[in-house]
Design a protein around this motif. Structure first.
Motif, mmCIF file in Angstrom:
data_model
loop_
_atom_site.group_PDB
_atom_site.id
_atom_site.type_symbol
_atom_site.label_atom_id
_atom_site.label_comp_id
_atom_site.label_asym_id
_atom_site.label_seq_id
_atom_site.Cartn_x
_atom_site.Cartn_y
_atom_site.Cartn_z
ATOM 1 N N LYS A 108 0.830 -1.210 0.000
ATOM 2 C CA LYS A 108 0.000 0.000 0.000
ATOM 3 C C LYS A 108 0.863 1.258 0.000
ATOM 4 O O LYS A 108 0.542 2.247 -0.663
ATOM 5 N N VAL A 109 1.956 1.218 0.753
ATOM 6 C CA VAL A 109 2.852 2.375 0.811
ATOM 7 C C VAL A 109 3.458 2.633 -0.558
ATOM 8 O O VAL A 109 3.523 3.784 -1.021
ATOM 9 N N TRP A 110 3.899 1.576 -1.236
ATOM 10 C CA TRP A 110 4.506 1.728 -2.554
ATOM 11 C C TRP A 110 3.482 2.209 -3.578
ATOM 12 O O TRP A 110 3.780 3.067 -4.414
ATOM 13 N N THR A 111 2.265 1.685 -3.536
ATOM 14 C CA THR A 111 1.220 2.108 -4.469
ATOM 15 C C THR A 111 0.920 3.591 -4.324
ATOM 16 O O THR A 111 0.771 4.315 -5.312
ATOM 17 N N ASN A 112 0.852 4.068 -3.090
ATOM 18 C CA ASN A 112 0.557 5.472 -2.852
ATOM 19 C C ASN A 112 1.684 6.376 -3.332
ATOM 20 O O ASN A 112 1.447 7.351 -4.050
ATOM 21 N N ILE A 113 2.908 6.056 -2.949
ATOM 22 C CA ILE A 113 4.028 6.951 -3.289
ATOM 23 C C ILE A 113 4.321 6.921 -4.780
ATOM 24 O O ILE A 113 4.753 7.925 -5.363
ATOM 25 N N LYS A 114 4.061 5.817 -5.440
ATOM 26 C CA LYS A 114 4.284 5.728 -6.883
ATOM 27 C C LYS A 114 3.370 6.688 -7.635
ATOM 28 O O LYS A 114 3.765 7.277 -8.637
ATOM 29 N N ARG A 115 2.147 6.836 -7.156
ATOM 30 C CA ARG A 115 1.176 7.707 -7.819
ATOM 31 C C ARG A 115 1.327 9.172 -7.410
ATOM 32 O O ARG A 115 1.024 10.071 -8.198
ATOM 33 N N ARG A 116 1.763 9.400 -6.181
ATOM 34 C CA ARG A 116 1.645 10.754 -5.617
ATOM 35 C C ARG A 116 2.948 11.358 -5.121
ATOM 36 O O ARG A 116 2.939 12.347 -4.390
ATOM 37 N N PHE A 117 4.081 10.788 -5.532
ATOM 38 C CA PHE A 117 5.353 11.290 -4.997
ATOM 39 C C PHE A 117 5.589 12.773 -5.288
ATOM 40 O O PHE A 117 6.238 13.457 -4.481
ATOM 41 N N PRO A 118 5.086 13.363 -6.429
ATOM 42 C CA PRO A 118 5.313 14.806 -6.623
ATOM 43 C C PRO A 118 4.738 15.658 -5.501
ATOM 44 O O PRO A 118 5.314 16.696 -5.150
ATOM 45 N N TRP A 119 3.615 15.244 -4.924
ATOM 46 C CA TRP A 119 3.022 16.017 -3.843
ATOM 47 C C TRP A 119 3.899 15.986 -2.593
ATOM 48 O O TRP A 119 4.072 17.008 -1.913
ATOM 49 N N TYR A 120 4.460 14.833 -2.281
ATOM 50 C CA TYR A 120 5.320 14.714 -1.107
ATOM 51 C C TYR A 120 6.651 15.435 -1.325
ATOM 52 O O TYR A 120 7.209 16.014 -0.387
ATOM 53 N N VAL A 121 7.158 15.392 -2.549
ATOM 54 C CA VAL A 121 8.383 16.134 -2.866
ATOM 55 C C VAL A 121 8.136 17.634 -2.737
ATOM 56 O O VAL A 121 8.956 18.372 -2.176
ATOM 57 N N LEU A 122 6.980 18.100 -3.260
ATOM 58 C CA LEU A 122 6.627 19.520 -3.136
ATOM 59 C C LEU A 122 6.516 19.915 -1.671
ATOM 60 O O LEU A 122 7.051 20.966 -1.259
ATOM 61 N N LEU A 123 5.832 19.091 -0.867
ATOM 62 C CA LEU A 123 5.685 19.386 0.558
ATOM 63 C C LEU A 123 7.043 19.512 1.234
ATOM 64 O O LEU A 123 7.287 20.472 1.981
ATOM 65 N N ALA A 124 7.927 18.558 0.984
ATOM 66 C CA ALA A 124 9.248 18.589 1.612
ATOM 67 C C ALA A 124 10.082 19.763 1.113
ATOM 68 O O ALA A 124 10.763 20.434 1.893
ATOM 69 N N LEU A 125 10.018 20.035 -0.189
ATOM 70 C CA LEU A 125 10.830 21.106 -0.778
ATOM 71 C C LEU A 125 10.469 22.467 -0.198
ATOM 72 O O LEU A 125 11.354 23.216 0.241
ATOM 73 N N VAL A 126 9.175 22.804 -0.185
ATOM 74 C CA VAL A 126 8.781 24.124 0.317
ATOM 75 C C VAL A 126 8.989 24.225 1.822
ATOM 76 O O VAL A 126 9.264 25.318 2.344
ATOM 77 N N LEU A 156 2.672 27.492 1.369
ATOM 78 C CA LEU A 156 2.548 26.338 0.472
ATOM 79 C C LEU A 156 2.661 25.031 1.254
ATOM 80 O O LEU A 156 1.907 24.080 1.012
ATOM 81 N N SER A 157 3.592 24.989 2.195
ATOM 82 C CA SER A 157 3.790 23.788 3.000
ATOM 83 C C SER A 157 2.555 23.474 3.840
ATOM 84 O O SER A 157 2.070 22.336 3.857
ATOM 85 N N ASN A 158 2.020 24.481 4.551
ATOM 86 C CA ASN A 158 0.863 24.264 5.416
ATOM 87 C C ASN A 158 -0.359 23.814 4.627
ATOM 88 O O ASN A 158 -1.052 22.869 5.020
ATOM 89 N N THR A 159 -0.620 24.482 3.506
ATOM 90 C CA THR A 159 -1.809 24.157 2.713
ATOM 91 C C THR A 159 -1.676 22.794 2.049
ATOM 92 O O THR A 159 -2.633 22.004 2.023
ATOM 93 N N THR A 160 -0.495 22.495 1.529
ATOM 94 C CA THR A 160 -0.269 21.195 0.902
ATOM 95 C C THR A 160 -0.386 20.074 1.917
ATOM 96 O O THR A 160 -0.995 19.025 1.649
#
Length: 389
Positions: free
Chosen positions: A79-97, A190-194
């Motif tokens: 389940k963890v791999w399925t989620n991150i495979k589809r949505r990793f740009p959102w987590y990268v954006l969250l971490a970056l900002v 951006l971080s808080n809203t994301t």
């Protein structure tokens, strides 16, 4: 009077337990921010240099070490791999900002004046309001805007108190410092809203785990490029070690608790709550540096809390569903949907749609109410446990 029934309805129908809960969480986070500021100043005194990337790197690494095993255990690797495979740009954006917000704000204090930092730091609030309008479909009422203005007015009193007390200092490079603070405040918004958007879709522990994972990578690269020379010359005295550990533990609490406040209220309420951090800073200063607390500071605190109450009493209408953005258009196992007072709506691929069960549990919505601990407990039988953690 026509206003009397409305007043009685607001006072009698408001979920006061929920308000006190989110008020407590908001002030706990505000106190955490004050503590990190004090510890950062103490570190700067003993290091004679600011190392924002180094301080943040240890925090992200701690989040990764603690929450990633929990995520793998609770959801399972598939389940963890399925989620991150589809949505990793959102987590990268969250971490970056988030990484860049921490970096820019800490650097801003080295260049511009305290007055500019305090004023420009409030830029986060209007940015969060605008981003929430588009990303979370928040439609604010005029009374909520009044609550925001009351909080900003309280912040203005805090700033005036600091300036009257002669706490301001001259800017080394005002333009650079101001730009750093504006950039940092925008990144925080951006971080808080994301994060609010993601944590309304996914479990808290998973969101924080991936923030720690990508934050460690991004911050580690940045630290190696910018701070490797200064780190090699750093003297690891007991004071430096102690303040560093204290800073990391406080930040760990902040990152762990904030997602719950985002669920129970919003990123806007969070940013209104932490405006009191300067008031707590004054309390620290009273006992550490024997500063005096004047009436203007107490008035500012009361004004901010009053603004929070006004904002809470007149909640905006909640959308039926969160926007179906790229990466979240397809339901995945472990998904939840938390939409304000609607509570938890779950229709993931590993379970049936429980909307009707929750509607019956939450059909009597109170004025100003959002899903509280008791709300979650009332529908626990209809919801998978992962969705409320």
């Amino acid at each position: 009077m026509a206003s009397a029934p409305l007043l009685r309805r607001l006072i009698g129908g408001t979920n006061w337990k929920h308000f006190l809960l989110i008020l407590f969480l908001g002030q706990l986070l505000s106190l955490c921010i004050t503590s990190t500021s004090v510890l950062s100043n103490k570190l700067a005194e003993h290091q004679n240099v600011t190392l924002p990337n180094f301080q943040s790197f240890l925090v992200y690494a701690l989040l990764l070490v603690v929450y990633m095993p929990i995520t793998l255990y609770r959801l399972g690797p598939r389940k963890v791999w399925t989620n991150i495979k589809r949505r990793f740009p959102w987590y990268v954006l969250l971490a970056l900002v988030d990484v860049e917000g921490n970096y820019f704000v800490i650097k801003a204090y080295s260049y511009t004046s305290l007055l500019s930092c305090m004023l420009l730091d409030t830029w986060t609030l209007p940015c969060v309001v605008v981003l929430s309008f588009f990303l979370l479909r928040a439609r604010y009422r005029w009374m909520q805007i009044l609550g925001v203005l009351l909080c900003l007015g309280g912040m203005g009193l805090l700033i005036k108190g600091d300036m009257d007390a002669g706490k301001n200092y001259k800017a080394v490079d005002a333009l650079k410092g101001d730009l750093f603070m504006l950039a940092g405040a925008t990144c925080y918004a951006l971080s808080n809203t994301t994060e609010e958007f993601i944590v309304r879709k996914r479990p808290q522990y998973e969101t924080v785990a991936w923030l720690g994972f990508f934050g460690t990578i991004i911050n580690g690269i940045q630290m190696g490029i910018i701070e490797h020379d200064r780190l090699s010359k750093l003297e690891w005295t007991k004071e430096v070690v102690g303040y560093t550990i204290g800073f990391d533990l406080v930040m760990f609490v902040l990152y762990s608790v904030a997602p719950f406040l985002f669920r129970l209220s919003s990123a806007t309420f969070y940013n209104l709550s932490i405006l009191t951090s300067d008031f707590y800073g004054l309390i620290f200063a009273k006992y550490l540096f024997h500063d005096t607390i004047t009436a203007i500071y107490a008035g500012a605190f009361i004004m901010i809390v009053g603004g929070l109450l006004v904002y809470y009493l007149f909640p905006h209408a909640d959308p039926e569903h969160l926007p179906q953005v790229i990466g979240f258009r397809t339901e995945l196992p472990g998904d939840v949907e938390i939409v304000g007072s609607k509570g938890i709506i779950r229709s993931g691929t590993d379970g049936q749609d429980n909307k009707s069960a929750q509607d019956s549990a939450l059909e009597n919505t109170e004025v100003g109410s959002r899903p509280s601990v008791s709300d979650y407990g009332s529908i626990k039988g209809a919801v998978v446990k992962d969705s409320i953690v």
